[in-house]
Design an enzyme around this catalytic site. Sequence first.
Site, PDB file in Angstrom:
ATOM      1  N   HIS A  47      -1.872   0.612 -17.687  1.00 56.27           N
ATOM      2  CA  HIS A  47      -1.358   0.355 -16.342  1.00 56.27           C
ATOM      3  C   HIS A  47      -2.293  -0.582 -15.587  1.00 56.27           C
ATOM      4  CE1 HIS A  47      -0.737   1.779 -12.041  1.00 56.27           C
ATOM      5  NE2 HIS A  47       0.497   1.472 -12.413  1.00 56.27           N
ATOM      6  N   HIS A  89      -0.481  -6.767  -8.089  1.00 59.51           N
ATOM      7  CA  HIS A  89       0.367  -5.623  -7.774  1.00 59.51           C
ATOM      8  C   HIS A  89       1.122  -5.797  -6.469  1.00 59.51           C
ATOM      9  CE1 HIS A  89       1.233  -1.659  -5.947  1.00 59.51           C
ATOM     10  NE2 HIS A  89       1.578  -1.328  -7.191  1.00 59.51           N
TER      11      HIS A  89
HETATM   12  O1  G3P Z   1       5.288   0.136 -13.219  1.00 63.23           O
HETATM   13  C1  G3P Z   1       4.979   1.466 -13.293  1.00 63.23           C
HETATM   14  C2  G3P Z   1       4.117   1.757 -12.138  1.00 63.23           C
HETATM   15  O2  G3P Z   1       3.091   0.825 -12.190  1.00 63.23           O
HETATM   16  C3  G3P Z   1       4.874   1.625 -10.869  1.00 63.23           C
HETATM   17  O3  G3P Z   1       4.059   1.750  -9.789  1.00 63.23           O
HETATM   18  O4  G3P Z   1       3.058   0.726  -7.851  1.00 63.23           O
HETATM   19  O5  G3P Z   1       1.682   1.085  -9.864  1.00 63.23           O
HETATM   20  O6  G3P Z   1       3.400  -0.696  -9.846  1.00 63.23           O
HETATM   21  P1  G3P Z   1       3.005   0.667  -9.330  1.00 63.23           P
HETATM   22 CA    CA Z   2       3.692  -1.502 -12.106  1.00 64.84          CA
END
Ligand code: G3P
Ligand code: CA
Length: 328
Positions: A47, A89
């Site tokens: 992530h 992000h």
């Molecule tokens: O894409 C999965 C997760 O990353 C969604 O939340 O805000 O971390 O992009 P975010």
């Molecule tokens: Ca994400």
Amino acid sequence: MSRAVALGVPLAACALVCALMASTVEAADDEPVDDAATPPSRIVIAHRGASGYLPEHTLPAYALAHGMGADYIEPDLVLTKDGHLICLHDIYLQATTNVDQVFPDRARDDGRWYAADFTLEEIRQLQAEERLGSRFPKGRSRFAVPAFTEMIELVQGLNDQTGRTVGIYPELKAPEWHRAQGLPMEEELLAVLGRYGYLERGAPVFVQSFEAESLKRLRALGSELRQVFLMAEVAQYLAFLSAEGIGGVAEFADGIGPAKTMLERQPELIGWAHDAGLTVHPYTFRADQVPGRYDSHEAELRRYLFDLGVDGVFTDFPDRARAVVDEP
Ligand code: G3P
Ligand code: CA
């Protein structure tokens, strides 16, 4: 590799060592190379890269994730003013860069610096920084905001060098907002992916979005790539939280990516998704933010992977999830 070791050597060297360790182990075991045709049964999705160790969405964080054995690496994507996809992000720059110092007069009236107001050349003048104060120390070393093409070239280069096929898992951030700015994302995403060989349904890529319309648009543009519909615990997703609702997702996606707490509250979502032919990849597992009801990060991972039966996890700590997924 422990957190202490990972942070105790130069970043590039650490990433390279990790990558070589992974390839050496694989070669020694003489195991077949994973590819999209024979996907691992449960996948580790890094992530924002190995963002528990290095600033999110930087090339070192992606390289470390590759070396730590991730199956897929996630870039979140936004567009620059001149139409380039970059790995970020937020649609804003100030939370993870020094934009306020480099371009002090370029904030909008709301006090935010929008990536869509800057060219790629200007973005390249910024330094990327870790978002969370408890993680990689701000002001140490130098990091940049990568273009999506640079991320892909890094992953593909490491794939070539290690013999492992690590996939990419790009998320389009705020595609409707971008379109309203005159910056459509879907066409550019497919153009870039196509240039780098991600064309067929079996290519090692998942495209994700919180916006169903964006995923539908990608299908209308002819994309056969696998798609994941992200869901959060907010009202706009309530209509999907039934067997019928989840079944409807299968018309435009191949999987769901729910906030993990949604599955704690409503574990039957997993069975409904599987019945509809959808994979389930919850987000986000963090070794430094373990919910109090779990004794350890690993206990939380085991609950989702082995008790609830999800098909993969988004994690900031891909080495820790790799170890759990590979438990005998
Ligand atoms: O894409 C999965 C997760 O990353 C969604 O939340 O805000 O971390 O992009 P975010
Ligand atoms: Ca994400």
